[in-house]
Design an enzyme around this catalytic site. Structure first.
Site, PDB file in Angstrom:
ATOM      1  N   ASP A   1       0.853  -1.177   0.000  1.00  0.00           N
ATOM      2  CA  ASP A   1       0.000   0.000   0.000  1.00  0.00           C
ATOM      3  C   ASP A   1       0.897   1.238   0.000  1.00  0.00           C
ATOM      4  O   ASP A   1       2.091   1.155   0.302  1.00  0.00           O
ATOM      5  CB  ASP A   1      -0.897  -0.031   1.240  1.00  0.00           C
ATOM      6  CG  ASP A   1      -1.699   1.238   1.409  1.00  0.00           C
ATOM      7  OD1 ASP A   1      -2.311   1.684   0.429  1.00  0.00           O
ATOM      8  OD2 ASP A   1      -1.700   1.791   2.528  1.00  0.00           O
TER       9      ASP A   1
ATOM     10  N   ASP B   1      -7.476  -1.431   3.125  1.00  0.00           N
ATOM     11  CA  ASP B   1      -6.549  -2.526   2.804  1.00  0.00           C
ATOM     12  C   ASP B   1      -7.021  -3.874   3.356  1.00  0.00           C
ATOM     13  O   ASP B   1      -6.474  -4.914   2.981  1.00  0.00           O
ATOM     14  CB  ASP B   1      -5.158  -2.239   3.380  1.00  0.00           C
ATOM     15  CG  ASP B   1      -4.551  -0.974   2.827  1.00  0.00           C
ATOM     16  OD1 ASP B   1      -4.666  -0.767   1.608  1.00  0.00           O
ATOM     17  OD2 ASP B   1      -3.973  -0.193   3.607  1.00  0.00           O
TER      18      ASP B   1
ATOM     19  N   ASP C   1      -2.225  -0.771   5.853  1.00  0.00           N
ATOM     20  CA  ASP C   1      -2.477  -0.221   7.186  1.00  0.00           C
ATOM     21  C   ASP C   1      -3.922   0.198   7.418  1.00  0.00           C
ATOM     22  O   ASP C   1      -4.354   0.308   8.555  1.00  0.00           O
ATOM     23  CB  ASP C   1      -1.583   1.003   7.415  1.00  0.00           C
ATOM     24  CG  ASP C   1      -2.023   2.197   6.600  1.00  0.00           C
ATOM     25  OD1 ASP C   1      -2.338   3.239   7.193  1.00  0.00           O
ATOM     26  OD2 ASP C   1      -2.068   2.088   5.366  1.00  0.00           O
TER      27      ASP C   1
END
Length: 685
Positions: free
Chosen positions: A345, A551, A547
Site C-alpha cells: 500500500d 486494505d 495499514d
C-alpha cells in the site's frame, strides 16, 4: 471476527480513523480458560516433581493437567475419528498418554500444556478478527439528518437511523460529522477525509456532483447529500462483507508436517497392530509380543517429526517479536517463507501517512525569502484545523520561525483561508480557485506546474491580491522504503507491486522514488482485493502490506497479510496475519528471510527425526531392541531436533536473516517514464 449519533470527531491524520474497539477478552473464551488452568496446575506440579517429592504430592496435579488441557482436543479428535479421520488433536493426546504410560509424566503434561495454549491463541485470534469486522460498521454513524419537504413547502429535518435511508433521500451533513450514506453532493462545499475508503492522504474537496462515501469524515462545510446506494450496499458495508468472505473461503491451510501426519499416523497404528498380532499368531507369548509392539509404537511415534516443525517456527516467532514483528501463528511464519510476490500500500505503509511541506518557493521578484513566505502562510493558517494548514504551521515550527499576530481569520471550505497578517491580507489556498495564478503573466504559474508535475499538492500564497509564492505539500516517504522494496525484489525474484487508492500522478511519483515499476492507482478496496485474487489465481503467493480499513479485504485475500502497527486501523491489525509493531518497514524482508531459514531448519529436523525413527524401527523389527534403549533413542532424537530449532532464538539469527540490499539507482525516466506501468481503477490486473 449504538443507536446514538457519534459526536463530531477532531481531525485525524489520514488512515487513522478506525472503528471503536470491541475486543473479546481472552478469558471469555473457554479454550483460554482451560489452557490457563492446565498451565497453572503444571506450574504447581513441576517444582514438586523436580524436588523429588512423593508421587502423591504431584501426581494428582499432573492428572488434572491432562484432564483440563486435554479433554477438548481429545474430544475433537474422537469426533474426527468418528468421521474416519485421524487428526493431530487425537495424536497429541495419545502421545501424551503414551509418555505417561512409560513413566514420562512430566513430558506428557508439557505436551498437553503447549497444545492447549496453541489452541487458545488460535481461538483468540479468530474472535478478535470477528470483533474487528463487526466494529467496522461503527465507522458509519447510526443516525442521519434527513431533509423532508413539508406540505407548506418548507423543508424540515428529521433524525432517522441510517439503515432507514433510501436511494433518493437527501441528508444534511454538518461540519465535523461523518457521512451516513454513499451518494453525491447536491448542495454545499466542504472537504472529506476519505482515507478509510480510498487511502488518499489529504482531504478531498467536495462540491455539487462529487461522490461521497459512508463513514468518511466531513470537514468544515455543510453538505446536502443525495443518497445513491442502499445502506446495506455502501462501500463500508461491502468492505465488511469482503473481509468476512475472504476469511471464510481462504483454503484451509496446514503446517507441512500436518499434511503428512494423517497418512503416517494411520500407517503407524496399522504397523503397531501387525507387530503385535503377527508374532502372536506364530505362537509368541502375549507379554513378549505386547512388549515388542509397545517398543515399536514408541520408537515409531512421530514426536521427533512433530517437534521438527514447531521449535524452529516458534523460535523464529519469538525472535521476530523481539525485533518488532508480531507473527500470529506458526502457520503464518511458515507461509511467510513461501511468498513469491509482494504488494504494498502507499499511504501509511510506504509513506508516513501525514502531509509535510516539501517545497517553499517564493515568486521571483516578490521581495520575500523562503522563511518570510513560510512565516506569512503559517500565520494565516495557524487558526485552521485543516491538515494542510497544520502541515504548514508544523514546517514553520521546525524552522523556528516566529509567527506574526493574525486578525480577521476566515476559512472557506475547499478554497482556503484568508487573514490579516501584519497589516497585509494573506490568502492561502488552492491555485484552482485563482485562475489568474495560472495565467501566462503570473510568476506563480511555473512553480505550480512544477510542483504538481512532481505529484505534490500545490498551495498558493497571495499577499494583498498578488501571488507571492507556492508551497508544495506531500506525504513523506519512509526512510527505509526504497531499501525495503529492493530487498523484497531480491528475495522474491519479482518486482514489487504498488496498490493504492491515491491518484495516479502521486502514485507514479512515489513509485519512481522507491523503484517500483508495477503501479496500480485509483483502486477501491474491492479492486485491491481483486488484484491480489487475480495474482493468486495465476499461482502467485502474494504478501500484502497495508495499514488502513481500505486494505483489509486485500490483507484477508492474500497468502499472508501484514499490517503496520502504529498507523494501522483496528480492522487491518486484526485481519492481518502479522503486524509490524514499530512501523519499521525494513523488518518485512527480514521476517520473510527468517521464515525461509526456519523452513530450512524444519527440513533438517525432518531428516534427523526420520533417520532416528528408521534406525530404531529397523532394530526393533530385525532384532530385539530393549525398551529403555528405544525410549532413550526416541527421546534423544526429540532433544536433538528441539535444540536444532531453538538456534533461531539468538539475535544473530535475525541479523543474518536481515538482507542487505543496496538502494535502487535513481530513475532518469521519472514518473510515467519508460518501463512504468501505471494503471487506473478498473484496468486489467
Amino acid at each position: 471476527m449504538t443507536p446514538t449519533q457519534a459526536p463530531p470527531l477532531p481531525s485525524a491524520p489520514a488512515g487513522r480513523l478506525a472503528a471503536p474497539a470491541r475486543r473479546t477478552r481472552a478469558l471469555a473464551l473457554p479454550e483460554a480458560r482451560w489452557a490457563l488452568a492446565a498451565l497453572l496446575l503444571f506450574l504447581a506440579a513441576l517444582p514438586l516433581d523436580l524436588a523429588g517429592a512423593p508421587a502423591w504430592a504431584w501426581g494428582p496435579l499432573f492428572v488434572a493437567v491432562y484432564a483440563t488441557g486435554g479433554w477438548e482436543p481429545g474430544l475433537a479428535g474422537l469426533r474426527a475419528l468418528r468421521e474416519r479421520t485421524l487428526d493431530v488433536d487425537l495424536l497429541m493426546v495419545v502421545a501424551a498418554l503414551g509418555a505417561a504410560a512409560i513413566g514420562q509424566v512430566l513430558d506428557g503434561a508439557l505436551l498437553i500444556v503447549i497444545f492447549a495454549t496453541s489452541g487458545a491463541l488460535e481461538a483468540l485470534a479468530t474472535a478478535r478478527t470477528r470483533d474487528a469486522v463487526r466494529g467496522l460498521l461503527d465507522l458509519a454513524p447510526a443516525t442521519a439528518t434527513r431533509l423532508v419537504a413539508a406540505p407548506s413547502g418548507a423543508v424540515r429535518e428529521e433524525r432517522v437511523p441510517t439503515g432507514a435511508l433510501a436511494v433518493g433521500d437527501t441528508v444534511l451533513v454538518r461540519p465535523g460529522e461523518r457521512i451516513g450514506a454513499d451518494g453525491h453532493v447536491a448542495d454545499g462545499a466542504s472537504e472529506a477525509d476519505q482515507a478509510t475508503i480510498t487511502g488518499e492522504p489529504l482531504p478531498v474537496a467536495k462540491r455539487p456532483g462529487d461522490e461521497v462515501f459512508a463513514g468518511t469524515l466531513n470537514g468544515t462545510g455543510a453538505l446536502r447529500v443525495t443518497v445513491g446506494r442502499d445502506p446495506a450496499d455502501s462501500v463500508i458495508a461491502r468492505i465488511v462483507a469482503m473481509v468476512e468472505e475472504a476469511s471464510a473461503t481462504k483454503a484451509p491451510a496446514q503446517l507441512f508436517v500436518e499434511k503428512v501426519e494423517q497418512r503416517y499416523s494411520l500407517g503407524m497404528v496399522a504397523a503397531t497392530l501387525a507387530v503385535f498380532l503377527v508374532p502372536l499368531a506364530f505362537g509368541t507369548p502375549v507379554t513378549t509380543a505386547l512388549l515388542r509392539a509397545m517398543t515399536f509404537m514408541i520408537v515409531a511415534s512421530p514426536c521427533a517429526v512433530m517437534l521438527a516443525t514447531m521449535p524452529p517456527l516458534l523460535a523464529s516467532i519469538a525472535t521476530a517479536g523481539r525485533h518488532g514483528v508480531l507473527v500470529k501463528s506458526a502457520l503464518v511464519m511458515e507461509r511467510l517463507g513461501q511468498v513469491d510476490r509482494v504488494a504494498l500500500d502507499k499511504t501509511g505503509t510506504l509513506t508516513e501517512g501525514t502531509p509535510r511541506v516539501t517545497d517553499v518557493r517564493p515568486v521571483p521578484g516578490c521581495g520575500l525569502g523562503a522563511d518570510e513566505l513560510l512565516a506569512l502562510a503559517a500565520a494565516a493558517e495557524h487558526p485552521s484545523e485543516h491538515p494542510l494548514g497544520r502541515a504548514v504551521v508544523a514546517a514553520a515550527g521546525e524552522r523556528g520561525l516566529a509567527l506574526p499576530d493574525v486578525e480577521d481569520f476566515a476559512s472557506e471550505p475547499g478554497v482556503g483561508v484568508r487573514a490579516r497578517v501584519g497589516g497585509r491580507t494573506v490568502e492561502v489556498g488552492a491555485p484552482a480557485r485563482h485562475p489568474a495564478a495560472r495565467g501566462p503573466r503570473s510568476g506563480a504559474a511555473p512553480l505550480v506546474a512544477e510542483i504538481e508535475a512532481g505529484g505534490r499538492t500545490a498551495v498558493l500564497v497571495r499577499c494583498d491580491g498578488r501571488a507571492v509564492g507556492v508551497l508544495g505539500v506531500a506525504d513523506r516517504l519512509r526512510g527505509d522504503a526504497a531499501r525495503t522494496v529492493a530487498a523484497l525484489a531480491v528475495l522474491t525474484g519479482t518486482g514489487v507491486t504498488l496498490l493504492t487508492g491515491d491518484n495516479e500522478r502521486a502514485a507514479a511519483r512515489l513509485a519512481a522514488e522507491v523503484g517500483i515499476d508495477d503501479v496500480r492507482a485509483g483502486l477501491l478496496p474491492q479492486q485491491k482485493a481483486a488484484a491480489v485474487g487475480d495474482e493468486a489465481a495465476r499461482g502467485a503467493r502474494v504478501l500484502v502490506v497495508g495499514d488502513g480499513v481500505n486494505d483489509a479485504p486485500a490483507l484477508a485475500t492474500a497468502h499472508v497479510g501484514v499490517a503496520m502497527g502504529r498507523a494501522g486501523s483496528d480492522l487491518a491489525l486484526e485481519t492481518a496475519d502479522a503486524v509490524i509493531v514499530r512501523d519499521e518497514l525494513a523488518t518485512v524482508p527480514a521476517v520473510v528471510a527468517l521464515s525461509r531459514r526456519a523452513r530450512r531448519l524444519v527440513v533438517q529436523n525432518l531428516v534427523i527425526g526420520g533417520v532416528f525413527i528408521a534406525g530404531l524401527v529397523a532394530w526393533d523389527l530385525a532384532g530385539r531392541l530393549p525398551l529403555p534403549l528405544g525410549v532413550l533413542g526416541h527421546e534423544g532424537s526429540t532433544v536433538v531436533v528441539g535444540l536444532n530449532g531453538l538456534r533461531l532464538l539468538r539475535d544473530a539469527a535475525w541479523h543474518r536473516a536481515r538482507p542487505a540490499a543496496p538502494l535502487p539507482a535513481a530513475r532518469e525516466d521519472g514518473p510515467g517514464g519508460r518501463g512504468r506501468q501505471a494503471r487506473r481503477a478498473g484496468s486489467p490486473v
